[in-house]
Design an enzyme around this catalytic site. Structure first.
Site, PDB file in Angstrom:
ATOM      1  N   THR A 297       0.976  -1.155   0.117  1.00  0.00           N
ATOM      2  CA  THR A 297       0.041   0.055  -0.097  1.00  0.00           C
ATOM      3  C   THR A 297       0.964   1.156   0.166  1.00  0.00           C
ATOM      4  O   THR A 297       1.908   1.199   0.109  1.00  0.00           O
ATOM      5  CB  THR A 297      -0.750   0.022   1.216  1.00  0.00           C
TER       6      THR A 297
ATOM      7  N   ASP B   5      -8.923  -1.820   5.119  1.00  0.00           N
ATOM      8  CA  ASP B   5      -9.076  -0.503   5.872  1.00  0.00           C
ATOM      9  C   ASP B   5      -8.788   0.874   5.225  1.00  0.00           C
ATOM     10  O   ASP B   5      -8.876   1.904   5.621  1.00  0.00           O
ATOM     11  CB  ASP B   5      -7.882  -0.765   7.045  1.00  0.00           C
TER      12      ASP B   5
HETATM   13  N1  ASP Z   1      -4.038  -2.392   4.052  1.00  0.00           N
HETATM   14  C1  ASP Z   1      -4.217  -2.988   2.855  1.00  0.00           C
HETATM   15  C2  ASP Z   1      -5.607  -3.563   2.777  1.00  0.00           C
HETATM   16  O1  ASP Z   1      -6.055  -4.290   3.406  1.00  0.00           O
HETATM   17  C3  ASP Z   1      -3.274  -3.512   2.038  1.00  0.00           C
HETATM   18  C4  ASP Z   1      -1.763  -3.187   2.767  1.00  0.00           C
HETATM   19  O2  ASP Z   1      -1.592  -2.187   3.320  1.00  0.00           O
HETATM   20  O3  ASP Z   1      -0.707  -4.002   2.338  1.00  0.00           O
HETATM   21  O4  ASP Z   1      -6.377  -3.369   1.632  1.00  0.00           O
END
Ligand code: ASP
Length: 306
Positions: free
Chosen positions: A175, A206
């Site tokens: 992300t 999230d």
């Molecule tokens: N938090 C992000 C999600 O769950 C993915 C990530 O941060 O790696 O969509």
């Protein structure tokens, strides 16, 4: 005695938590993008620009790079397409905007900002969010063919991971996020992602949920999270860090490390933040988290190797 101001402005960026990469070329290529993003954000803040502008412009650079799980280069769903999520929040007013599951918007962070400024809503999802982007007719909200997001790297990754029955949390994440404090004392935070690799069609993590993956309040801090989104939603992590600072008077470092070490409510991933004094924190419990930070005192850190 009141705590002293650490710096007039500060900025911190993450490029996603996950396994520590081993490919040196990949690490260096990512560091070059982080360097460009950090320089752009720092230049805005140094000139007295707003933290919201810094956060949006930094995240746009990371979204445009195929090397990060956001915008171009976002991970693929189990169906093999991209669904992108983003949030931006203004710590001065608690105004915020978010989009979930968009498929045609080149820079979801800019669309999230338009949701904040051009509508009375906080979160727009799927076709409605794509349709809003079309209506805006705004050069900062460019519409692209969904094929633009589909990189060879992510297609191969999906194929490889689908052949296995179970994936470790670290194999699925990534992300981008940015938090900044500007010279006017205003904090902003933003996060943008393709989500988890092999996620179900329609799944939101999230990153588009205010209080879970992103939060900003001038009285405490700004936060952007990365990791298994479901963990961060269940435990309302970004808001929890604000609440620990506000009600328990914890400092930013302690609040983040306690949340990341919790055995009772485990979360997998990483968290970055800036407090109102300009203190920066970058912490993770995964193998690695690409990250960068700078402030008005001359601090400059870029690390994509672990
Ligand atoms: N938090 C992000 C999600 O769950 C993915 C990530 O941060 O790696 O969509």
């Amino acid at each position: 005695m009141a705590a002293k101001q650490k710096s007039d402005y500060a900025i911190v960026i993450h490029g996603g938590a996950g396994n520590a990469p081993t490919d040196q070329e990949f690490i260096e290529a990512r560091e070059r993008v982080l360097e460009q993003a950090l320089s752009t954000g720092t230049a805005i803040l140094d000139k007295g620009g707003t933290s919201l502008d810094a956060v949006e412009q930094v995240i746009r650079i990371l979204e445009d790079s195929p090397l990060f799980n956001a915008g171009r280069g976002g991970v693929l769903t189990a169906k093999g397409h991209n669904e992108l999520d983003a949030t931006i929040m203004n710590g001065e007013t608690r105004a915020c905007g978010a989009v979930g599951g968009v498929t045609t918007v080149k820079n979801p962070i800019s669309l999230a900002r338009r949701v904040m400024t051009e509508t009375r809503h906080v979160l727009l999802a799927a076709e409605g969010a794509d349709a809003f982007a079309q209506q805006l007719n705004d050069p900062a909200v460019e519409i692209v063919d969904p094929a633009y997001f589909r990189t060879k790297r992510q297609a191969e990754r999906l194929k490889r991971l689908k052949e296995r029955e179970k994936l470790t949390p670290e194999e699925q994440m990534g992300t981008v996020g940015c938090v900044a404090l500007d010279r006017h004392g205003n904090i902003a935070a933003g996060t943008s992602t393709g989500g988890l690799v092999n996620k179900k069609h329609g799944r939101l993590g999230d990153s588009p949920i205010v209080g879970a993956g992103t939060y900003a309040d001038n009285s405490t801090c700004g936060i952007s999270c990365t990791g298994v989104g479901e963990d961060f939603i269940r435990n309302v992590i970004a808001y929890d860090i604000h609440a620990r600072m506000h009600y328990r008077k914890q400092n930013l470092d302690t609040a983040i490390s306690q949340v990341l070490k919790s055995k009772e409510h485990p979360i997998h991933g990483g968290i970055i933040g800036v407090d109102r004094r300009g203190n920066i924190t970058m912490q993770f419990n995964s193998g690695g988290m690409a990250r960068a930070a700078a402030d008005s005192t001359g601090l400059r850190v870029i690390e994509a190797g672990k």
